[in-house]
Design a protein around this motif. Structure first.
Motif, PDB file in Angstrom:
ATOM      1  N   VAL A 119      41.684  43.523  39.327  1.00 55.28           N
ATOM      2  CA  VAL A 119      40.237  43.637  39.128  1.00 55.28           C
ATOM      3  C   VAL A 119      39.792  45.072  39.399  1.00 55.28           C
ATOM      4  O   VAL A 119      40.495  45.855  40.051  1.00 55.28           O
ATOM      5  N   SER A 120      38.614  45.407  38.914  1.00 48.96           N
ATOM      6  CA  SER A 120      38.016  46.716  39.191  1.00 48.96           C
ATOM      7  C   SER A 120      36.675  46.585  39.900  1.00 48.96           C
ATOM      8  O   SER A 120      36.095  47.575  40.326  1.00 48.96           O
ATOM      9  N   ARG A 121      36.190  45.348  40.042  1.00 48.49           N
ATOM     10  CA  ARG A 121      34.923  45.095  40.724  1.00 48.49           C
ATOM     11  C   ARG A 121      35.152  44.068  41.825  1.00 48.49           C
ATOM     12  O   ARG A 121      36.021  43.209  41.715  1.00 48.49           O
ATOM     13  N   LEU A 122      34.335  44.144  42.862  1.00 47.50           N
ATOM     14  CA  LEU A 122      34.489  43.258  44.012  1.00 47.50           C
ATOM     15  C   LEU A 122      33.286  42.335  44.165  1.00 47.50           C
ATOM     16  O   LEU A 122      32.145  42.747  43.947  1.00 47.50           O
ATOM     17  N   PRO A 123      33.539  41.072  44.562  1.00 50.39           N
ATOM     18  CA  PRO A 123      32.429  40.214  44.977  1.00 50.39           C
ATOM     19  C   PRO A 123      32.029  40.584  46.414  1.00 50.39           C
ATOM     20  O   PRO A 123      32.594  41.508  47.005  1.00 50.39           O
ATOM     21  N   PRO A 162      38.579  27.843  46.753  1.00 49.11           N
ATOM     22  CA  PRO A 162      39.263  28.392  47.925  1.00 49.11           C
ATOM     23  C   PRO A 162      39.078  29.906  48.009  1.00 49.11           C
ATOM     24  O   PRO A 162      38.735  30.554  47.018  1.00 49.11           O
ATOM     25  N   PRO A 163      39.312  30.491  49.184  1.00 49.06           N
ATOM     26  CA  PRO A 163      39.133  31.936  49.340  1.00 49.06           C
ATOM     27  C   PRO A 163      40.132  32.727  48.513  1.00 49.06           C
ATOM     28  O   PRO A 163      41.252  32.253  48.259  1.00 49.06           O
ATOM     29  N   HIS A 164      39.725  33.906  48.105  1.00 49.28           N
ATOM     30  CA  HIS A 164      40.599  34.838  47.389  1.00 49.28           C
ATOM     31  C   HIS A 164      40.781  36.083  48.254  1.00 49.28           C
ATOM     32  O   HIS A 164      40.018  36.336  49.187  1.00 49.28           O
ATOM     33  N   TYR A 165      41.804  36.871  47.889  1.00 48.69           N
ATOM     34  CA  TYR A 165      42.168  38.027  48.709  1.00 48.69           C
ATOM     35  C   TYR A 165      42.267  39.258  47.814  1.00 48.69           C
ATOM     36  O   TYR A 165      42.797  39.186  46.696  1.00 48.69           O
ATOM     37  N   TYR A 166      41.769  40.391  48.323  1.00 46.32           N
ATOM     38  CA  TYR A 166      41.646  41.608  47.531  1.00 46.32           C
ATOM     39  C   TYR A 166      42.357  42.758  48.237  1.00 46.32           C
ATOM     40  O   TYR A 166      42.016  43.109  49.377  1.00 46.32           O
ATOM     41  N   VAL A 167      43.353  43.333  47.550  1.00 52.59           N
ATOM     42  CA  VAL A 167      44.062  44.495  48.085  1.00 52.59           C
ATOM     43  C   VAL A 167      43.217  45.719  47.752  1.00 52.59           C
ATOM     44  O   VAL A 167      43.085  46.098  46.587  1.00 52.59           O
ATOM     45  N   LEU A 168      42.634  46.323  48.798  1.00 51.20           N
ATOM     46  CA  LEU A 168      41.674  47.412  48.605  1.00 51.20           C
ATOM     47  C   LEU A 168      42.329  48.780  48.501  1.00 51.20           C
ATOM     48  O   LEU A 168      41.891  49.633  47.740  1.00 51.20           O
ATOM     49  N   ASN A 169      43.384  48.994  49.307  1.00 49.09           N
ATOM     50  CA  ASN A 169      44.020  50.312  49.279  1.00 49.09           C
ATOM     51  C   ASN A 169      45.377  50.253  49.963  1.00 49.09           C
ATOM     52  O   ASN A 169      45.628  49.406  50.822  1.00 49.09           O
ATOM     53  N   ASP A 170      46.235  51.149  49.544  1.00 53.30           N
ATOM     54  CA  ASP A 170      47.547  51.347  50.165  1.00 53.30           C
ATOM     55  C   ASP A 170      47.608  52.796  50.620  1.00 53.30           C
ATOM     56  O   ASP A 170      47.654  53.709  49.793  1.00 53.30           O
ATOM     57  N   ALA A 238      53.126  32.756  46.931  1.00 52.44           N
ATOM     58  CA  ALA A 238      52.529  31.547  46.357  1.00 52.44           C
ATOM     59  C   ALA A 238      51.049  31.747  46.061  1.00 52.44           C
ATOM     60  O   ALA A 238      50.524  31.235  45.067  1.00 52.44           O
ATOM     61  N   LEU A 239      50.355  32.501  46.924  1.00 52.56           N
ATOM     62  CA  LEU A 239      48.940  32.797  46.664  1.00 52.56           C
ATOM     63  C   LEU A 239      48.779  33.608  45.381  1.00 52.56           C
ATOM     64  O   LEU A 239      47.814  33.413  44.629  1.00 52.56           O
ATOM     65  N   TYR A 240      49.703  34.527  45.130  1.00 43.84           N
ATOM     66  CA  TYR A 240      49.683  35.274  43.870  1.00 43.84           C
ATOM     67  C   TYR A 240      49.879  34.332  42.690  1.00 43.84           C
ATOM     68  O   TYR A 240      49.217  34.465  41.656  1.00 43.84           O
ATOM     69  N   GLU A 241      50.781  33.368  42.837  1.00 41.46           N
ATOM     70  CA  GLU A 241      51.024  32.409  41.752  1.00 41.46           C
ATOM     71  C   GLU A 241      49.801  31.544  41.486  1.00 41.46           C
ATOM     72  O   GLU A 241      49.581  31.074  40.355  1.00 41.46           O
ATOM     73  N   VAL A 245      45.126  36.310  44.628  1.00 42.28           N
ATOM     74  CA  VAL A 245      45.233  37.659  45.186  1.00 42.28           C
ATOM     75  C   VAL A 245      45.003  38.660  44.066  1.00 42.28           C
ATOM     76  O   VAL A 245      45.605  38.554  42.989  1.00 42.28           O
ATOM     77  N   HIS A 246      44.151  39.635  44.316  1.00 46.16           N
ATOM     78  CA  HIS A 246      43.748  40.587  43.286  1.00 46.16           C
ATOM     79  C   HIS A 246      43.904  42.008  43.814  1.00 46.16           C
ATOM     80  O   HIS A 246      43.427  42.328  44.905  1.00 46.16           O
ATOM     81  N   HIS A 247      44.565  42.850  43.031  1.00 46.92           N
ATOM     82  CA  HIS A 247      44.680  44.264  43.381  1.00 46.92           C
ATOM     83  C   HIS A 247      43.489  44.994  42.774  1.00 46.92           C
ATOM     84  O   HIS A 247      43.240  44.899  41.564  1.00 46.92           O
TER      85      HIS A 247
END
Length: 305
Positions: A119-123, A162-170, A238-241, A245-247
């Motif tokens: 994704v490029s936008r965040l909730p 259900p909740p989702h997860y967002y990878v913000l930065n590495d 499994a969450l990715y499947e 999970v969104h980068h």
């Protein structure tokens, strides 16, 4: 990239751009001057969606150059260390031989799956943590400090459960302990994180002490890896499947580690470990042994500040 127009464009390391699709789209809109507008792209050929698209386009003229072709321009020590280390490996085929690799059989993650939920936008986010996998040494040959920021929130469409997860930065890298601590605290403050999660198998109390030398005002949780890496990583995969999970953008080196990790055969990847610890904390999976936990502790002695 919005606004400028051009007849020639040079895009370097496009496979490593954080927002490659959006940037490339804007660059193409501006490529409209002259009789024959052209783009030159020089990049490590990571198998991203954009690289695959460009490589198979009929308008692309593809050339390859290996590290061996460039040997006369490189330091002899480079071949003695880097070539010996990676020659014959999957990463070496990409970095040294300029091959565009397909997904690795047996890997827990695939780039195609990660791309599908990028994704490029965040909730509106509810919670942010910084996952840390410390390195036990610093130097050119040492492991990296894994530093990955992850958030929990609703789905991209706004659905709360259900909740989702967002990878913000590495922010991972090879750092001295003090520099690593600065990056961790910087991430904590920049993303208004609620907690730093640090694995302390190899560092013990020293990890927390290094961080507190930089700043005291952060919540901290030390965790010990009492389960095997596969056992910790599988629930996250499994969450990715489940497309949960969104980068937020592209994180090339982190994604390379994820897609190259085959349980029982691959070495421990630091960036991936930091990611796994962060998402594990956000999911509330507390099977791992918690050594200690406290937050916003001031300095015990002002003389030590």
């Amino acid at each position: 990239m919005r606004g400028p127009q051009h007849m020639k464009l040079w895009c370097d390391e496009i496979a490593g751009w954080q927002y490659p699709d959006a940037c490339w789209e804007q660059a193409e809109f501006g490529l409209r001057l002259g009789a024959k507008p052209q783009t030159v792209i020089t990049t490590t050929p990571k198998p991203t969606k954009l690289i695959q698209l460009l490589a198979h386009s009929k308008s692309t003229y593809l050339t390859r150059g290996t590290t061996y072709d460039n040997r006369s321009n490189l330091a002899p020590a480079f071949f003695k260390t880097i070539i010996t280390k990676y020659e014959g490996t999957r990463l070496g085929r990409q970095e040294l031989n300029a091959e565009i690799l397909e997904d690795r059989p047996g890997a827990l993650w695939t780039l195609k799956a990660i791309d599908a939920d990028r994704v490029s936008r965040l909730p509106g986010l509810r919670r942010v943590v910084v996952g840390v996998d410390p390195a036990v040494s610093s130097g050119d040959e040492s492991a990296e400090w894994g530093i990955v920021c992850v958030a929990e929130g609703p789905s991209p469409t706004g659905q709360e459960w259900p909740p989702h997860y967002y990878v913000l930065n590495d922010l991972s890298g090879r750092y001295t302990p003090n520099d690593a601590a600065k990056w961790v605290v910087h991430a904590y403050k920049t993303y208004s994180a609620g907690r730093i999660i640090a694995e302390v198998n190899n560092g013990g109390d020293l990890v927390e002490a290094i961080l507190r030398n930089v700043d005291h005002a952060f919540a901290y949780k030390a965790v010990h890896a009492s389960r095997g890496k596969l056992t910790r990583a599988e629930p996250i995969a499994a969450l990715y499947e489940q497309h949960r999970v969104h980068h937020v953008g592209t994180f090339g080196m982190l994604e390379d580690q994820m897609c190259d990790y085959v349980p029982m055969t691959s070495k421990s990847p630091d960036r991936m470990d930091a990611l796994v610890w962060a998402i594990t904390e956000l999911t509330g999976d507390d099977e791992q042994e918690v050594i200690y936990e406290y937050s916003d502790i001031p300095s015990i002695s002002p003389d030590l500040d």
